[in-house]
Design an enzyme around this catalytic site. Structure first.
Site, mmCIF file in Angstrom:
data_model
loop_
_atom_site.group_PDB
_atom_site.id
_atom_site.type_symbol
_atom_site.label_atom_id
_atom_site.label_comp_id
_atom_site.label_asym_id
_atom_site.label_seq_id
_atom_site.Cartn_x
_atom_site.Cartn_y
_atom_site.Cartn_z
ATOM 1 N N ARG A 1 0.823 -1.202 0.000
ATOM 2 C CA ARG A 1 0.000 0.000 0.000
ATOM 3 C C ARG A 1 0.863 1.260 0.000
ATOM 4 O O ARG A 1 0.541 2.240 -0.630
ATOM 5 C CB ARG A 1 -0.899 0.001 1.253
ATOM 6 C CG ARG A 1 -2.348 -0.252 0.947
ATOM 7 C CD ARG A 1 -3.208 -0.040 2.163
ATOM 8 N NE ARG A 1 -2.500 -0.460 3.387
ATOM 9 C CZ ARG A 1 -3.037 -0.435 4.608
ATOM 10 N NH1 ARG A 1 -4.275 -0.034 4.760
ATOM 11 N NH2 ARG A 1 -2.354 -0.818 5.675
ATOM 12 N N LYS B 1 -10.483 -19.130 13.535
ATOM 13 C CA LYS B 1 -9.633 -20.325 13.487
ATOM 14 C C LYS B 1 -10.462 -21.571 13.806
ATOM 15 O O LYS B 1 -10.259 -22.635 13.208
ATOM 16 C CB LYS B 1 -8.479 -20.176 14.467
ATOM 17 C CG LYS B 1 -7.514 -19.053 14.052
ATOM 18 C CD LYS B 1 -6.627 -18.632 15.217
ATOM 19 C CE LYS B 1 -5.645 -17.547 14.792
ATOM 20 N NZ LYS B 1 -4.954 -16.951 15.963
#
Lengths: 429, 429
Positions: B47, B206
């Protein structure tokens, strides 16, 4: 999904083989879904065909393993016979007949792994062996594949359940070696002839296999320094406790600090109670892996037994079948680093030494001088005397094993030293 | 060995990405040997292009990730941007351009794993994501591959390092939640906005991924019951200690006893000090897996951090590159069981409940009746009174969570119950 089944020859049908056959039957649908094709037990080679084998079609039983491998329709052979022959010849025969192999045979892989891997590669086939090390614990695959982008510097593990059971008993009950061994035998944890376990041969075979994988080099069984645990005494456990330690039979594989060589060894050692391996109880196995980027990893689980070993075999079977369908092979032997294996004398470690000495002035000075002359620095000394006899417990700093054993040899020659009661390495600090 | 390099696009160059780039450079020879072809960092999409990135050729830096993926020579993309967008669009673009993907993106995989796996499969490409769960710990590969021939019934793990650090501090120092959080923040273990960690969102992502793998079914993020750990108090730890327990934030995935459904949940729970997860300290992660044949396995290691996560990414990179060379793909999504995910109310567990009650006769009887009316059997009760006030600590036997929460609701309505001081599940026994 392919509907023609992949055909499996099961070589050996003992504790592990019968579990493999059972799970292949009871979980056939799951295996089919996970492989992408049905998998079929096409033949079972055994020594004693008359033995009743529950759940196995008697028509599948044969005593002629070679003919089974040569009959032309077998895709994968599972070798759970153990030992060197006839397993070696059969695995070679399998490769010559285009059959990939899943093996649980640590002794054979430690002795002839290089030749077997070469044969597999020549024929474009797979040789998988997760079950050969630490039973059900996924260890070969994580080290070969998950850590393939990392640099493993150290592996330290409890890879023999029988000896861990014995040492755990000695630690928790204060029993001596023989008493704990007798209990292990009675409970089925030790075989009638426990030599392979208690003398460290089994652990050394696993150490050779793991060292090869960890360091991408060839480590032969003869390269592994091996010391059994039959000399470990209740007194050693008492000493260990005073140091905040316990005693484990460890397989330790290390890359030298300069990265130019490796060492591989199996011996009993004291480790601090705070180390994760210290709390591995009963017949469980656990392996600690230190990698450059990943840091410290531990893998823990049942290291032996029919069902756990079968789990590892079947995981490999799924992978090999998938590879077969994709006309690919999994990772083969990786031995490109060709690092030399240094002798035990080069290993840098610490010693815990108990000496029986004369209880008179100057003994400690004489002992300390002997350590200094061999370049071994002392960490702590504890003296304890009664009735003209005294004991001296010395814990050293880290030094090459050769310097440490040279020190012990010189200590034995001192006339103030009546005897060396015990010598034990200290690890995991 | 092939000499034309495999080309890698690195999407994101933060803490993990910069470690990936560093290791790809410093360990290029090892990666080449292990893959069987050189691997080259061909572009790095970032970025902020002006940021100085040590060890990365500035010519590789681009802000146009899409153009990098479309330029035609990329073999593998490594996505370490995190979050949903632009990661999702970029991964899709990669697949559309024949590029396999290694991702560390738990949030995206938990939310859109099915669609991404489908896209990979459509294009005959790989999607690997070991780094998305428990950092460096090999867990996705062992569960997907090593245990592919087994049946996983239960997974219980500490999968968030930040919350484990906080809970470990509270346990070892007696600190309250805020104090321990402040220390975690000061040491860099917690982010400025710790919501994703302390409210269990990270662990839930997760949990969804692991549940899918464990049970070969699709588990969406919304299917995971989630409770954070911000309410855990020093008093809870004191109660836990009296029971020989500690408190951990656990992800627990279970197959129902009848095998026809699964549950997935994240919440703080008391576990006995003797359980291997109880001794997981600081920011470490550990996951306990119970499989039918393998038995109880545990995987332990650093759950986060630049280098550990990069280790997992690079292990996947080696696998994906090897697959590419073999013109094969690794295992894709396995969701054939299509088991429904049951709501939290169906989970069978135990409760530890602290009640503030009036110190007068008959209170215990009233409380006990309330439990009985909801079909919840009491294991132990401890009563403690002073100055007209009293506390009652009840530990239940196993019961459906719905029955337990119904009991608590009813208890709150009793006029002898002044308040419910804490409710915590008890696991791992």
């Amino acid at each position: 999904m392919r509907t023609r089944p992949l055909k499996v020859a099961l070589l050996g049908c003992g504790v592990v083989g019968s579990e493999v056959a059972r799970i292949m039957t009871t979980h056939a649908d799951d295996l089919t879904a996970r492989i992408g094709a049905p998998v079929e037990l096409a033949g079972v080679a055994v020594r004693r065909p008359s033995k009743v084998r529950e759940g196995i079609d008697p028509a599948l039983i044969t005593t002629d393993a070679t003919a089974l491998l040569k009959r032309g329709d077998i895709d994968v052979a599972i070798e759970v016979i153990g030992g060197i022959e006839p397993a070696r010849t059969l695995i070679t025969t399998a490769f010559e007949n285009g059959i990939s192999v899943v093996s649980a045979n640590k002794a054979l892989l430690a002795q002839d792994g290089a030749a077997l891997h070469a044969a597999a590669e020549t024929h474009g086939l797979d040789l998988y062996y997760e079950a050969a090390v630490a039973g059900a614990i996924p260890l070969v695959r994580p080290m070969r594949e998950s850590l393939a982008g990392d640099k493993i510097n150290r592996v330290m593990g409890i890879v023999n359940g029988t000896t861990n059971f014995i040492l755990d008993k000695m630690d928790s009950t204060g029993a001596g070696y023989q008493e704990a061994l007798d209990e292990a035998t009675a409970l089925g944890y030790a075989e009638a002839d426990p030599t392979a376990d208690v003398e460290g041969y089994d652990a050394a075979a696993k150490a050779a296999i793991l060292a090869g994988i960890a360091f991408h080099t060839r480590v032969r069984l003869d390269d592994v320094y091996r010391e059994g645990m039959t000399e470990v005494s209740a007194a050693d456990f008492a000493s260990a406790k005073r140091m905040g330690c316990t005693i484990k039979l460890l397989a330790i594989l290390e890359r030298a600090a300069d990265g130019q060589s490796v060492t591989a060894r199996v011996h009993p050692a004291m480790i601090p109670l705070s180390h994760p391996l210290a709390s591995v109880r009963e017949a469980y196995n656990a392996v600690f892996v230190e990698a450059e980027a990943a840091g410290r990893l531990m893998f823990y689980g049942p290291g032996a037994g029919g069902a756990p070993t079968a789990s590892a075999v079947l995981g490999d079977l799924v992978a090999v079948c998938r590879n077969k369908l994709a006309q690919a092979t999994g990772p083969g032997e990786s031995a490109y680093t060709q690092l030399p294996v240094s002798p035990m004398g080069d290993v840098v470690t610490r010693y815990h030494i108990s000496l029986d000495v004369a209880d008179k002035p100057g003994v400690l000075a004489q002992v300390a001088t002997t350590f200094a002359e061999h370049g071994v620095s002392i960490d702590t000394v504890r003296q304890q005397g009664k009735d003209g006899e005294a004991s001296l417990v010395v814990v050293t700093h880290r030094a090459p094993d050769a310097a440490l054993s040279g020190t012990v040899e010189a200590l034995r020659k001192l006339d103030t030293v009546r005897g060396v009661a015990s010598i034990m390495r200290v690890e995991g600090e």
